[in-house]
Design a protein around this motif. Structure first.
Motif, short mmCIF file in Angstrom:
data_model
loop_
_atom_site.label_atom_id
_atom_site.label_comp_id
_atom_site.label_asym_id
_atom_site.label_seq_id
_atom_site.Cartn_x
_atom_site.Cartn_y
_atom_site.Cartn_z
N ASP A 53 -5.47 -0.95 33.22
CA ASP A 53 -5.65 -2.37 32.96
C ASP A 53 -4.89 -3.19 34.00
OD1 ASP A 53 -6.04 -4.89 31.80
OD2 ASP A 53 -4.56 -4.57 30.23
N TYR A 54 -3.63 -2.85 34.22
CA TYR A 54 -2.82 -3.59 35.20
C TYR A 54 -3.31 -3.36 36.62
CZ TYR A 54 0.57 -4.38 31.40
OH TYR A 54 1.18 -4.76 30.23
N ALA A 55 -3.82 -2.19 36.91
CA ALA A 55 -4.38 -1.92 38.24
C ALA A 55 -5.59 -2.82 38.48
CB ALA A 55 -4.75 -0.45 38.38
N LEU A 56 -6.46 -2.94 37.50
CA LEU A 56 -7.64 -3.80 37.64
C LEU A 56 -7.22 -5.26 37.79
CD1 LEU A 56 -9.90 -2.09 34.96
CD2 LEU A 56 -10.37 -2.20 37.43
N ARG A 57 -6.24 -5.70 37.01
CA ARG A 57 -5.75 -7.08 37.13
C ARG A 57 -5.16 -7.33 38.52
NH1 ARG A 57 -2.68 -8.86 31.64
NH2 ARG A 57 -3.79 -7.55 30.18
N THR A 58 -4.39 -6.36 39.01
CA THR A 58 -3.79 -6.48 40.34
C THR A 58 -4.88 -6.62 41.40
OG1 THR A 58 -1.82 -5.25 39.72
CG2 THR A 58 -2.38 -5.28 42.06
N MET A 59 -5.91 -5.80 41.28
CA MET A 59 -7.00 -5.85 42.26
C MET A 59 -7.71 -7.20 42.20
SD MET A 59 -6.87 -3.03 43.92
CE MET A 59 -8.46 -2.95 44.73
N THR A 86 0.34 -11.21 49.24
CA THR A 86 0.95 -11.57 47.96
C THR A 86 2.08 -10.59 47.67
OG1 THR A 86 -0.58 -10.24 46.69
CG2 THR A 86 -1.20 -12.52 47.04
N SER A 87 2.90 -10.94 46.70
CA SER A 87 4.05 -10.09 46.36
C SER A 87 3.88 -9.50 44.97
CB SER A 87 5.35 -10.89 46.42
OG SER A 87 5.39 -11.83 45.35
N ILE A 88 4.60 -8.43 44.72
CA ILE A 88 4.62 -7.83 43.40
C ILE A 88 5.15 -8.84 42.39
CG2 ILE A 88 5.75 -6.06 41.99
CD1 ILE A 88 5.56 -4.20 44.45
N HIS A 89 6.18 -9.56 42.77
CA HIS A 89 6.77 -10.58 41.89
C HIS A 89 5.71 -11.61 41.47
CE1 HIS A 89 9.73 -13.31 40.21
NE2 HIS A 89 9.19 -14.27 40.94
N GLU A 90 4.92 -12.06 42.43
CA GLU A 90 3.89 -13.07 42.17
C GLU A 90 2.85 -12.56 41.17
OE1 GLU A 90 0.41 -15.26 44.78
OE2 GLU A 90 2.16 -14.47 45.82
N ILE A 108 -5.35 -0.73 48.23
CA ILE A 108 -4.58 -1.85 48.76
C ILE A 108 -3.78 -1.39 49.97
CG2 ILE A 108 -4.41 -3.00 46.52
CD1 ILE A 108 -1.49 -2.08 46.40
N GLU A 109 -3.36 -2.36 50.76
CA GLU A 109 -2.46 -2.12 51.88
C GLU A 109 -1.14 -2.81 51.54
OE1 GLU A 109 -4.29 -3.70 55.38
OE2 GLU A 109 -5.82 -2.14 55.42
N THR A 110 -0.07 -2.14 51.88
CA THR A 110 1.25 -2.73 51.65
C THR A 110 2.00 -2.79 52.97
OG1 THR A 110 2.26 -0.57 51.18
CG2 THR A 110 1.35 -1.78 49.31
N SER A 111 2.77 -3.84 53.12
CA SER A 111 3.64 -3.93 54.29
C SER A 111 5.02 -4.35 53.80
CB SER A 111 3.10 -4.91 55.32
OG SER A 111 2.86 -6.17 54.76
N ARG A 112 6.03 -3.68 54.33
CA ARG A 112 7.41 -3.92 53.90
C ARG A 112 8.05 -5.00 54.73
NH1 ARG A 112 10.29 1.04 51.59
NH2 ARG A 112 8.58 2.24 50.73
N GLY A 113 9.21 -5.39 54.28
CA GLY A 113 10.00 -6.35 55.05
C GLY A 113 9.91 -7.75 54.51
N ARG A 114 10.65 -8.60 55.16
CA ARG A 114 10.75 -9.99 54.71
C ARG A 114 9.41 -10.71 54.69
NH1 ARG A 114 13.64 -14.07 58.07
NH2 ARG A 114 13.01 -15.88 56.92
N LYS A 115 8.57 -10.40 55.64
CA LYS A 115 7.26 -11.04 55.71
C LYS A 115 6.16 -10.11 55.21
CE LYS A 115 8.55 -14.21 59.25
NZ LYS A 115 8.01 -15.35 59.91
N GLY A 116 6.55 -9.10 54.47
CA GLY A 116 5.60 -8.13 53.96
C GLY A 116 4.88 -8.62 52.72
N GLY A 117 4.05 -7.75 52.19
CA GLY A 117 3.30 -8.10 50.98
C GLY A 117 2.15 -7.15 50.77
N LEU A 118 1.23 -7.59 49.95
CA LEU A 118 0.10 -6.78 49.53
C LEU A 118 -1.21 -7.47 49.85
CD1 LEU A 118 1.41 -6.29 45.90
CD2 LEU A 118 1.78 -4.72 47.80
#
Length: 151
Positions: A8-14, A25-29, A54-64
């Motif tokens: 359910d959460y995976a579908l919502r995230t997508m 976007t961020s995990i927090h968001e 999904i693609e993820t990038s780390r760091g201060r300017k990272g996100g999803l």
């Protein structure tokens, strides 16, 4: 059939990522948008990333962001990937490793065939729809983001 909260959460995230393709976007968001625990969402994001959804990038300017266009992501593929056990009853699961049978009727059970057909139809419906189909005006109004016209 009942999908797990993980799926359910995976579908919502997508859906959320599909509505926000114009930026990272961020995990927090995402967690805030749906009222989901960030710790739980981290595991889901990790799994979706391993699956190429999904693609993820780390760091201060990272996100999803989505790993490929929403039109190319079938809802059935997400469900198959995130559900640990999709069998409706024990005899539809992998056989026990201890050599025992999961059911006395295995091999000649009519019910198993019916349940297998039902599961196949359930998955066929999910395979008919893409993530793009789930990105409706309703979701955009509730979650922000953009809707792009279908190609």
């Amino acid at each position: 059939m009942r999908l797990t909260l993980h799926t359910d959460y995976a579908l919502r995230t997508m859906i959320y990522l599909g509505l926000h393709t114009d930026r990272l976007t961020s995990i927090h968001e995402i967690a805030q948008a749906y009222g989901i625990s960030e710790n739980h969402l981290v595991k889901i994001i990790h799994r979706l990333g391993r699956g190429g959804f999904i693609e993820t990038s780390r760091g201060r300017k990272g996100g999803l962001r989505l790993g490929r266009p929403a039109e190319e992501i079938r809802l059935g593929d997400i469900v198959r990937y995130t559900e640990e056990d999709i069998g409706l009853v024990a005899c539809m699961q992998p056989p026990p490793t201890d050599g025992s049978k999961s059911c006395l009727l295995v091999g000649g059970c009519f019910l198993r065939g019916v349940l297998d057909e039902a599961l196949g139809n359930f998955m066929a419906v999910l395979d008919h729809y893409t993530l793009a189909d789930a990105l409706t005006e309703h979701e955009r109004r509730l979650l922000g983001g953009q809707l792009f016209p279908a190609p």
